[in-house]
Design a protein around this motif. Sequence first.
Motif, PDB file in Angstrom:
ATOM      1  N   ARG A  38      11.887 -11.204  -7.018  1.00  0.00           N
ATOM      2  CA  ARG A  38      12.317 -12.799  -6.987  1.00  0.00           C
ATOM      3  C   ARG A  38      11.143 -13.441  -5.985  1.00  0.00           C
ATOM      4  O   ARG A  38      11.053 -14.557  -6.279  1.00  0.00           O
ATOM      5  N   HIS A  39      10.230 -12.788  -5.337  1.00  0.00           N
ATOM      6  CA  HIS A  39       9.340 -13.588  -4.508  1.00  0.00           C
ATOM      7  C   HIS A  39       7.957 -13.057  -4.600  1.00  0.00           C
ATOM      8  O   HIS A  39       7.408 -13.569  -5.337  1.00  0.00           O
ATOM      9  N   PHE A  40       7.818 -11.561  -4.145  1.00  0.00           N
ATOM     10  CA  PHE A  40       6.518 -11.149  -4.345  1.00  0.00           C
ATOM     11  C   PHE A  40       5.762 -11.147  -5.593  1.00  0.00           C
ATOM     12  O   PHE A  40       4.380 -11.329  -5.680  1.00  0.00           O
ATOM     13  N   SER A  41       6.587 -10.724  -6.844  1.00  0.00           N
ATOM     14  CA  SER A  41       5.886 -10.666  -8.001  1.00  0.00           C
ATOM     15  C   SER A  41       6.068 -11.927  -9.032  1.00  0.00           C
ATOM     16  O   SER A  41       5.696 -11.947  -9.814  1.00  0.00           O
ATOM     17  N   SER A  42       6.778 -13.098  -8.155  1.00  0.00           N
ATOM     18  CA  SER A  42       6.970 -14.245  -9.088  1.00  0.00           C
ATOM     19  C   SER A  42       6.416 -15.368  -8.208  1.00  0.00           C
ATOM     20  O   SER A  42       5.735 -16.298  -9.270  1.00  0.00           O
TER      21      SER A  42
ATOM     22  N   MET B  37       3.913  -3.555  -9.386  1.00  0.00           N
ATOM     23  CA  MET B  37       4.309  -4.624 -10.476  1.00  0.00           C
ATOM     24  C   MET B  37       5.091  -3.678 -11.571  1.00  0.00           C
ATOM     25  O   MET B  37       5.881  -4.395 -12.096  1.00  0.00           O
ATOM     26  N   LEU B  38       4.470  -2.565 -12.020  1.00  0.00           N
ATOM     27  CA  LEU B  38       5.051  -1.768 -12.978  1.00  0.00           C
ATOM     28  C   LEU B  38       6.544  -1.459 -12.751  1.00  0.00           C
ATOM     29  O   LEU B  38       7.453  -1.457 -13.555  1.00  0.00           O
ATOM     30  N   TRP B  39       6.730  -1.099 -11.317  1.00  0.00           N
ATOM     31  CA  TRP B  39       7.826  -0.520 -10.807  1.00  0.00           C
ATOM     32  C   TRP B  39       8.851  -1.593 -10.938  1.00  0.00           C
ATOM     33  O   TRP B  39      10.217  -1.600 -11.189  1.00  0.00           O
ATOM     34  N   VAL B  40       8.560  -2.910 -10.724  1.00  0.00           N
ATOM     35  CA  VAL B  40       9.389  -4.036 -10.623  1.00  0.00           C
ATOM     36  C   VAL B  40       9.879  -4.357 -12.231  1.00  0.00           C
ATOM     37  O   VAL B  40      11.191  -4.294 -12.413  1.00  0.00           O
ATOM     38  N   ALA B  41       9.074  -4.188 -13.261  1.00  0.00           N
ATOM     39  CA  ALA B  41       9.406  -4.298 -14.559  1.00  0.00           C
ATOM     40  C   ALA B  41      10.565  -3.318 -14.813  1.00  0.00           C
ATOM     41  O   ALA B  41      11.463  -3.276 -15.650  1.00  0.00           O
TER      42      ALA B  41
ATOM     43  N   ALA C 166      -1.622  -3.728  -5.954  1.00  0.00           N
ATOM     44  CA  ALA C 166      -0.651  -2.674  -6.122  1.00  0.00           C
ATOM     45  C   ALA C 166      -0.181  -2.594  -7.679  1.00  0.00           C
ATOM     46  O   ALA C 166       0.891  -3.110  -7.821  1.00  0.00           O
ATOM     47  N   PRO C 167      -0.866  -2.320  -8.541  1.00  0.00           N
ATOM     48  CA  PRO C 167      -0.444  -2.463 -10.032  1.00  0.00           C
ATOM     49  C   PRO C 167       1.038  -1.568 -10.321  1.00  0.00           C
ATOM     50  O   PRO C 167       1.634  -2.007 -11.137  1.00  0.00           O
ATOM     51  N   HIS C 168       1.088  -0.583  -9.550  1.00  0.00           N
ATOM     52  CA  HIS C 168       2.099   0.353  -9.964  1.00  0.00           C
ATOM     53  C   HIS C 168       3.482  -0.329  -9.332  1.00  0.00           C
ATOM     54  O   HIS C 168       4.421   0.101  -9.738  1.00  0.00           O
TER      55      HIS C 168
ATOM     56  N   ASP D  63       0.958  -1.273   0.116  1.00  0.00           N
ATOM     57  CA  ASP D  63       0.155  -0.042  -0.055  1.00  0.00           C
ATOM     58  C   ASP D  63       0.909   1.296   0.037  1.00  0.00           C
ATOM     59  O   ASP D  63       0.680   2.346  -0.905  1.00  0.00           O
ATOM     60  N   ALA D  64       1.957   1.479   0.773  1.00  0.00           N
ATOM     61  CA  ALA D  64       2.880   2.503   0.721  1.00  0.00           C
ATOM     62  C   ALA D  64       3.371   2.585  -0.536  1.00  0.00           C
ATOM     63  O   ALA D  64       3.583   3.724  -1.136  1.00  0.00           O
ATOM     64  N   MET D  65       3.958   1.582  -1.099  1.00  0.00           N
ATOM     65  CA  MET D  65       4.743   1.750  -2.326  1.00  0.00           C
ATOM     66  C   MET D  65       3.803   2.059  -3.337  1.00  0.00           C
ATOM     67  O   MET D  65       4.261   2.845  -4.449  1.00  0.00           O
ATOM     68  N   GLU D  66       2.605   1.592  -3.405  1.00  0.00           N
ATOM     69  CA  GLU D  66       1.803   1.813  -4.549  1.00  0.00           C
ATOM     70  C   GLU D  66       1.073   3.396  -4.444  1.00  0.00           C
ATOM     71  O   GLU D  66       1.508   4.249  -5.663  1.00  0.00           O
ATOM     72  N   ALA D  67       1.092   4.081  -3.393  1.00  0.00           N
ATOM     73  CA  ALA D  67       0.785   5.244  -3.192  1.00  0.00           C
ATOM     74  C   ALA D  67       2.032   6.188  -3.830  1.00  0.00           C
ATOM     75  O   ALA D  67       1.995   7.211  -4.433  1.00  0.00           O
ATOM     76  N   VAL D  68       3.382   5.755  -3.487  1.00  0.00           N
ATOM     77  CA  VAL D  68       4.340   6.347  -3.961  1.00  0.00           C
ATOM     78  C   VAL D  68       4.769   6.401  -5.431  1.00  0.00           C
ATOM     79  O   VAL D  68       5.029   7.261  -6.311  1.00  0.00           O
ATOM     80  N   LEU D  69       4.575   4.771  -6.006  1.00  0.00           N
ATOM     81  CA  LEU D  69       4.790   4.821  -7.333  1.00  0.00           C
ATOM     82  C   LEU D  69       3.781   5.146  -8.374  1.00  0.00           C
ATOM     83  O   LEU D  69       4.132   4.999  -9.502  1.00  0.00           O
TER      84      LEU D  69
END
Length: 373
Positions: free
Chosen positions: A214-218, A234-238, A230-232, A184-190
Amino acid sequence: MLDQTALSSDGMMTVHGLTLSYFTGKLEAYLRVKGVAYRFAEMDTAAFRRAGRATGVLQMPQIEMADGTWLTDTTAIMADFERRFPSPSLSPTDPLTRFASLLLEDYGDEWLWRPALHYRWSFDEDMTLMSAQIARTMLRDVKLPFWIRRQMILRRQRRVYLAQDGVRQETIPQIEALYLATLDAMEAVLATRPFLMGERPVEADFGFFGSMFRHFSSDPTPAAIMRARAPHVMLWVARLWATRPEDIARAPLPGHVPDDLAPFFARIAGEYIPYLAANEAALALGEAVVSYRQDGVGWRFPASPYRAHCLAALRRHFGALEAEAKAQAAALLGSGADVLADENSYAVPPLSGSANGKPLDRHWSGTALEDKT
C-alpha cells in the motif's frame, strides 16, 4: 470456512479500513490467502469513531462480526484466525522457524512504518496524490470543500508522521537507507523462491506486505525505486495479493530459517530491538518521548505503549523456545537476544479506553486520529 456465528446476515464478516491503508492491505492479503470471505467497507470519519468506540482504540483495519464483537490489531487477528481456521496453515510448525517468522512480522510491521510514511508525506507528487485520495475517501463525510479537506489531511499527516515521528534532515538518510537495504535484501531472497521463507507465505510475508503493497509499490517515489531496483519484490507483491488457498495446497510450510535472511536479523538486532528497549525504558520512567542515538544520529519520537507490547510479545515467543532452539535464535540475534531474555520488563498495561472513556490511538496513548495511512 467460517462458522456462522462469526458472519453477518449475508454470510460475510466486514473489514473496515481504507483502500490505501498500510495495515488494511496486510489484513486483506492474509484473508485472501487464507480463503476467508469478507466484505470490505471503506471507512469515513464516523465509521472510524464507531470502530474506536467498539474496541477502545482508534486504528484501522477493524473486523466487525455478526454477533456484535469486533477484532482489531492485524497481528492478533492473524494469530486468532490461525487457531480458528487452521487450513491452510500460514504459520510454521517448527518452533525456531515460527519464532523467526513472528519476529520478522513484527519488524516488518513496525520498523518499515517510518520510511513508508516518509516517502508518502515528504515528496510533492506523493503527498499531493495521497492527500487527495484521503480527502475523497475517509473525509468524505466532513462537510467542507474538497480543497480544505485535502489541506487538513496534508498538514496533519506531515505534522504527526514526519515532524512528531522523528523525520528530520539529520534522520532522513537513515530512513531512506532502511528502505533501500530492505529492497536489496528482499530482492536477493525473492529471486530464488516465491515467498520470504519458502514455498508458502507465513507471518513474515504479511508483516512486510503492508508497507510494500500500500505504500512502497503504490506511491510514486518509492514505487519508481522498487521497479528499478527490486523487480522480484514487485513480483512478490503481486504474487501474494493473487495467492489463494488452492495455490499453496501442496506447498510445504518452511521448516528452517533460510541463511539469506541474515541481513534482516542483523538490522533487528542492531536497530529495532535497541529501539524497543529505549522505548520501554522511557515508558518505565514515565517519559513521553524516546530519545536515543543510532549510528551517531540522535532520534526523538513519542513513547509508545503499543511497541512495549510488541517487545513483551517477542519476549514471550523467545521464552517459549526449548533450549536448543533458543540458542539458535540467540545466534541469529547476538546481543539482541539479551533484551529478549530480560525478564525484568516494563509492565505493559492492557488495551482499554483512556480514563475519560475516549478511545486510544494505535500507540495506546492519546485520542488523536491515528489511521496508519
